[in-house]
Design a protein around this motif. Structure first.
Motif, PDB file in Angstrom:
ATOM      1  N   MET A 187      44.768  -0.087 -22.153  1.00  0.00           N
ATOM      2  CA  MET A 187      44.057   0.459 -23.704  1.00  0.00           C
ATOM      3  C   MET A 187      42.432  -0.104 -23.859  1.00  0.00           C
ATOM      4  SD  MET A 187      46.655   2.083 -25.585  1.00  0.00           S
ATOM      5  CE  MET A 187      46.729   2.871 -23.362  1.00  0.00           C
ATOM      6  N   ALA A 188      42.120  -1.622 -23.451  1.00  0.00           N
ATOM      7  CA  ALA A 188      41.020  -1.526 -23.124  1.00  0.00           C
ATOM      8  C   ALA A 188      39.860  -0.525 -22.630  1.00  0.00           C
ATOM      9  CB  ALA A 188      40.487  -2.921 -22.783  1.00  0.00           C
ATOM     10  N   VAL A 220      35.710   6.289 -21.970  1.00  0.00           N
ATOM     11  CA  VAL A 220      36.761   7.022 -21.185  1.00  0.00           C
ATOM     12  C   VAL A 220      35.797   8.547 -21.513  1.00  0.00           C
ATOM     13  CG1 VAL A 220      38.579   9.008 -20.935  1.00  0.00           C
ATOM     14  CG2 VAL A 220      38.676   6.783 -20.890  1.00  0.00           C
ATOM     15  N   THR A 221      34.811   9.078 -21.454  1.00  0.00           N
ATOM     16  CA  THR A 221      34.078  10.057 -21.040  1.00  0.00           C
ATOM     17  C   THR A 221      34.490  11.700 -21.088  1.00  0.00           C
ATOM     18  OG1 THR A 221      32.856   9.747 -19.140  1.00  0.00           O
ATOM     19  CG2 THR A 221      31.652   8.733 -21.146  1.00  0.00           C
ATOM     20  N   ASP A 222      35.589  11.534 -20.190  1.00  0.00           N
ATOM     21  CA  ASP A 222      36.432  12.488 -19.864  1.00  0.00           C
ATOM     22  C   ASP A 222      37.458  12.552 -20.813  1.00  0.00           C
ATOM     23  OD1 ASP A 222      37.045  15.173 -18.154  1.00  0.00           O
ATOM     24  OD2 ASP A 222      37.478  14.497 -16.735  1.00  0.00           O
ATOM     25  N   LYS A 223      37.212  13.934 -21.199  1.00  0.00           N
ATOM     26  CA  LYS A 223      37.993  14.218 -22.248  1.00  0.00           C
ATOM     27  C   LYS A 223      39.650  14.719 -21.244  1.00  0.00           C
ATOM     28  CE  LYS A 223      35.454  16.165 -25.481  1.00  0.00           C
ATOM     29  NZ  LYS A 223      35.416  17.365 -26.660  1.00  0.00           N
ATOM     30  N   LYS A 224      39.721  15.264 -20.382  1.00  0.00           N
ATOM     31  CA  LYS A 224      40.291  15.591 -19.994  1.00  0.00           C
ATOM     32  C   LYS A 224      41.673  14.254 -18.828  1.00  0.00           C
ATOM     33  CE  LYS A 224      39.133  20.332 -17.959  1.00  0.00           C
ATOM     34  NZ  LYS A 224      38.112  20.679 -17.104  1.00  0.00           N
ATOM     35  N   ARG A 225      40.766  13.302 -18.406  1.00  0.00           N
ATOM     36  CA  ARG A 225      41.600  12.843 -18.727  1.00  0.00           C
ATOM     37  C   ARG A 225      41.933  11.271 -19.870  1.00  0.00           C
ATOM     38  NH1 ARG A 225      41.662  10.598 -13.322  1.00  0.00           N
ATOM     39  NH2 ARG A 225      40.279  11.873 -11.426  1.00  0.00           N
ATOM     40  N   LYS A 226      41.270  11.576 -20.384  1.00  0.00           N
ATOM     41  CA  LYS A 226      41.870  11.159 -22.071  1.00  0.00           C
ATOM     42  C   LYS A 226      43.410  11.420 -22.503  1.00  0.00           C
ATOM     43  CE  LYS A 226      39.882   8.392 -26.553  1.00  0.00           C
ATOM     44  NZ  LYS A 226      38.519   9.142 -26.681  1.00  0.00           N
ATOM     45  N   GLY A 227      43.153  12.670 -21.526  1.00  0.00           N
ATOM     46  CA  GLY A 227      44.625  13.119 -22.561  1.00  0.00           C
ATOM     47  C   GLY A 227      45.522  12.779 -21.722  1.00  0.00           C
ATOM     48  N   MET A 228      45.404  12.004 -20.485  1.00  0.00           N
ATOM     49  CA  MET A 228      46.857  11.841 -19.182  1.00  0.00           C
ATOM     50  C   MET A 228      47.048  10.120 -20.172  1.00  0.00           C
ATOM     51  SD  MET A 228      47.299  14.659 -17.519  1.00  0.00           S
ATOM     52  CE  MET A 228      47.093  14.869 -19.590  1.00  0.00           C
ATOM     53  N   VAL A 229      46.023   9.758 -20.627  1.00  0.00           N
ATOM     54  CA  VAL A 229      46.226   7.765 -20.773  1.00  0.00           C
ATOM     55  C   VAL A 229      47.561   8.163 -21.253  1.00  0.00           C
ATOM     56  CG1 VAL A 229      45.391   5.999 -22.082  1.00  0.00           C
ATOM     57  CG2 VAL A 229      43.498   7.639 -21.384  1.00  0.00           C
ATOM     58  N   ALA A 230      47.989   9.008 -22.123  1.00  0.00           N
ATOM     59  CA  ALA A 230      49.389   8.428 -22.596  1.00  0.00           C
ATOM     60  C   ALA A 230      50.193   8.699 -21.360  1.00  0.00           C
ATOM     61  CB  ALA A 230      49.533   9.828 -24.445  1.00  0.00           C
ATOM     62  N   LEU A 231      50.556   9.363 -20.972  1.00  0.00           N
ATOM     63  CA  LEU A 231      51.451   9.430 -19.836  1.00  0.00           C
ATOM     64  C   LEU A 231      50.879   7.973 -19.160  1.00  0.00           C
ATOM     65  CD1 LEU A 231      51.146  13.081 -18.923  1.00  0.00           C
ATOM     66  CD2 LEU A 231      53.241  12.088 -20.075  1.00  0.00           C
ATOM     67  N   GLN A 232      50.187   7.481 -18.684  1.00  0.00           N
ATOM     68  CA  GLN A 232      49.845   6.387 -18.074  1.00  0.00           C
ATOM     69  C   GLN A 232      50.729   5.313 -18.863  1.00  0.00           C
ATOM     70  OE1 GLN A 232      45.585   6.867 -17.159  1.00  0.00           O
ATOM     71  NE2 GLN A 232      46.076   8.803 -16.189  1.00  0.00           N
ATOM     72  N   ALA A 233      49.945   5.582 -19.686  1.00  0.00           N
ATOM     73  CA  ALA A 233      50.762   4.182 -20.782  1.00  0.00           C
ATOM     74  C   ALA A 233      52.279   4.158 -20.736  1.00  0.00           C
ATOM     75  CB  ALA A 233      50.291   4.040 -21.911  1.00  0.00           C
ATOM     76  N   CYS A 252      41.370   3.438 -11.949  1.00  0.00           N
ATOM     77  CA  CYS A 252      39.717   3.238 -11.458  1.00  0.00           C
ATOM     78  C   CYS A 252      39.063   4.438 -11.833  1.00  0.00           C
ATOM     79  CB  CYS A 252      40.401   2.962 -10.488  1.00  0.00           C
ATOM     80  SG  CYS A 252      40.989   1.848  -9.864  1.00  0.00           S
ATOM     81  N   PHE A 253      40.495   5.848 -11.995  1.00  0.00           N
ATOM     82  CA  PHE A 253      39.401   6.884 -11.977  1.00  0.00           C
ATOM     83  C   PHE A 253      39.081   7.431 -14.076  1.00  0.00           C
ATOM     84  CE2 PHE A 253      42.278   8.927  -8.361  1.00  0.00           C
ATOM     85  CZ  PHE A 253      41.288   7.914  -7.692  1.00  0.00           C
ATOM     86  N   LEU A 254      39.140   6.512 -14.520  1.00  0.00           N
ATOM     87  CA  LEU A 254      39.263   7.000 -16.316  1.00  0.00           C
ATOM     88  C   LEU A 254      38.185   7.026 -15.806  1.00  0.00           C
ATOM     89  CD1 LEU A 254      41.629   4.761 -17.636  1.00  0.00           C
ATOM     90  CD2 LEU A 254      41.879   7.298 -17.673  1.00  0.00           C
ATOM     91  N   THR A 255      36.754   6.342 -15.160  1.00  0.00           N
ATOM     92  CA  THR A 255      35.561   6.175 -15.569  1.00  0.00           C
ATOM     93  C   THR A 255      34.629   7.467 -15.608  1.00  0.00           C
ATOM     94  OG1 THR A 255      35.020   4.667 -14.121  1.00  0.00           O
ATOM     95  CG2 THR A 255      35.513   3.302 -16.386  1.00  0.00           C
ATOM     96  N   GLN A 256      35.189   8.507 -14.394  1.00  0.00           N
ATOM     97  CA  GLN A 256      34.750   8.977 -13.725  1.00  0.00           C
ATOM     98  C   GLN A 256      34.137   9.705 -14.409  1.00  0.00           C
ATOM     99  OE1 GLN A 256      37.013  10.766 -10.390  1.00  0.00           O
ATOM    100  NE2 GLN A 256      35.930   8.851  -9.149  1.00  0.00           N
ATOM    101  N   GLU A 257      33.109  11.128 -14.622  1.00  0.00           N
ATOM    102  CA  GLU A 257      32.480  11.942 -15.581  1.00  0.00           C
ATOM    103  C   GLU A 257      33.492  13.158 -14.659  1.00  0.00           C
ATOM    104  OE1 GLU A 257      28.530  12.888 -14.656  1.00  0.00           O
ATOM    105  OE2 GLU A 257      28.311  10.427 -15.965  1.00  0.00           O
ATOM    106  N   ASP A 258      33.293  14.243 -15.975  1.00  0.00           N
ATOM    107  CA  ASP A 258      34.122  15.082 -16.358  1.00  0.00           C
ATOM    108  C   ASP A 258      33.889  16.404 -14.720  1.00  0.00           C
ATOM    109  OD1 ASP A 258      35.404  18.097 -16.156  1.00  0.00           O
ATOM    110  OD2 ASP A 258      34.633  18.437 -18.460  1.00  0.00           O
ATOM    111  N   PRO A 259      33.999  16.928 -14.269  1.00  0.00           N
ATOM    112  CA  PRO A 259      33.760  17.747 -12.688  1.00  0.00           C
ATOM    113  C   PRO A 259      33.165  18.802 -12.900  1.00  0.00           C
ATOM    114  CG  PRO A 259      36.070  17.837 -12.571  1.00  0.00           C
ATOM    115  CD  PRO A 259      35.554  16.605 -13.991  1.00  0.00           C
ATOM    116  N   ASP A 260      33.788  19.469 -14.339  1.00  0.00           N
ATOM    117  CA  ASP A 260      32.459  21.081 -14.690  1.00  0.00           C
ATOM    118  C   ASP A 260      31.363  20.836 -15.208  1.00  0.00           C
ATOM    119  OD1 ASP A 260      35.793  22.140 -14.049  1.00  0.00           O
ATOM    120  OD2 ASP A 260      36.720  21.296 -15.634  1.00  0.00           O
ATOM    121  N   GLN A 261      30.974  19.847 -15.504  1.00  0.00           N
ATOM    122  CA  GLN A 261      30.182  19.151 -16.094  1.00  0.00           C
ATOM    123  C   GLN A 261      28.886  18.899 -14.803  1.00  0.00           C
ATOM    124  OE1 GLN A 261      29.637  16.135 -19.063  1.00  0.00           O
ATOM    125  NE2 GLN A 261      27.433  16.713 -19.442  1.00  0.00           N
TER     126      GLN A 261
END
Length: 406
Positions: free
Chosen positions: A62-63, A68-81, A283-292
């Protein structure tokens, strides 16, 4: 005499508490403190550590959300929580298999075992589906759609176990704590058969993670690999405890190993969810978007929102002004270069009134010449009259002093 014998038997029973347990502790909790049965104390310690670890990881997840800069990974946070919450429940369920069997513990085992495992596996299935759709179409479903899908898969198992709980508990109300009722008399084969839907979800986790192994982006390829390894280890744990629970303990001749088998299976599977899925995903949350794509000169690419603010805050470049004097007698050979910095509109102000600024026009030059001539004639004649211009000749030069009338 009868009362004395009964008191003596109860005293002998209280003095026969195992090593590590107090005399006031009920016999159903002996596995939590009995030092002669090490499995209960060890599993209890591992489960308690898992509870603390799950809570800490949930706080970290949650912190990390605002960073999180990658919007795709940000959408997975709910499932991980959600997986962290269900994993925390699995560690708590372990204590129900350590204590002795009575109505409450048996009902919790039967109901929560499938519900908690189905919650974790439903989230893994939706994450694997998202990776498969991302590889095929270039984008996955929205986060709220994934949450609804996981919720629908989880509610199926909740309905199944709720129906069983109503049928067993209502038909056989709980009685004395130490006397097992109908909820504790379920056979091992029936307990395993009631988890068929959970096994289907487990198989779906493995199958959904396979297509993502060929993903072109490295980070999504790693996500699929971690989901696949988590599903395979979970499948191996389930095969092991089902074989021991249904067949192995009877062959060895120790039916009392059923509870330790389930307790070890639950706590080990919960740690698999933490180590092989939750921790890598955090650990992967802080990675950037690979499409960029990164530019060749190494400059950093800012998001679209920062570009808007940069455009607003950027100083406007002054327009290129070509200063030419509209004068037939004068012209500038070279236009001044445009200033590199914004020029203040009051930069050329010198304190003089604009009307007092000398403007070298043709009319001014003529007037200046006539004024000079008039001043020279003032010393010679009483008055000076304005000269007459020869309009026919088109000359604009002043006449000489000889042509002035007397």
């Amino acid at each position: 005499m009868f009362l004395f014998i009964k008191w003596l038997l109860s005293a002998m029973e209280t003095t026969s508490a195992p090593n590590g347990c107090g005399y006031s502790i009920s016999s159903i909790y002996y596995n939590l403190c009995d030092l002669t049965k090490v499995w209960g104390v060890v599993v209890e310690a591992v489960a308690a550590a898992g509870v603390v670890t799950s809570f800490v990881l949930f706080v970290i997840l949650m912190a990390s959300l605002p960073f999180v800069t990658d919007k795709k990974r940000k959408g997975m946070v709910a499932l991980q929580a959600a997986i962290l919450v269900f994993t925390l429940g699995l560690f708590g369920l372990t204590f129900a298999f350590i204590v002795g069997r009575y109505s409450t513990s048996c009902s919790a085992r039967r109901f929560l075992f499938g519900v908690l495992f189905s919650g974790c596996l439903s989230c893994l299935v939706m994450h694997g589906l998202w990776l498969a759709l991302l590889q095929r179409r270039g984008r996955g479903p929205r986060s709220w759609m994934l949450c609804l899908g996981a919720l629908g898969l989880w509610l199926v198992e909740v309905i199944i176990n709720t129906e069983w709980l109503i049928l067993t508990v209502v038909r056989s109300p709980p009685g004395i704590v130490t006397v097992p009722d109908m909820s504790c008399s379920i056979a091992n084969q029936d307990f395993v058969m009631s988890l068929i839907y959970v096994m289907v979800l487990l198989l779906a986790v493995v199958l959904m993670a396979v297509p993502s192994l060929t993903h072109k982006h490295k980070q999504w390829h790693r996500d699929g690999a971690f989901i696949l390894v988590t599903g395979l280890l979970t499948l191996a744990i389930w095969v092991a405890w089902i074989v021991m629970y249904v067949y192995g303990n009877r062959v060895v001749g120790n039916p009392s190993w059923d509870d330790p088998t389930l307790a070890v299976a639950v706590v080990s599977n919960a740690w698999v969810f933490l180590f092989l899925y939750t921790i890598p995903e955090i650990c992967f949350l802080t990675q950037e978007d690979p499409d960029q794509e990164e530019p060749h000169d190494g400059e950093h690419i800012y998001p679209a929102r920062s570009l808007v603010y940069d455009t607003i805050l950027k100083e406007p470049e002054p327009p290129h002004q070509n200063v030419y004097m509209e004068n037939k007698a004068f012209s500038m050979d070279e236009p001044p270069t445009a200033p590199t910095k914004p020029v203040s509109p009051y930069g050329a102000y010198n304190g003089q009134v604009r009307s007092a600024v000398y403007q070298p026009t043709e009319i001014a030059l003529i007037a200046k010449g006539l004024t000079k001539v008039s001043m020279d004639q003032d010393a010679m004649i009483p008055r000076a009259t304005a000269p007459s211009l020869n309009l026919k000749s088109g000359s604009s030069l002043p006449l000489s002093s000889e042509s002035l009338p007397s």
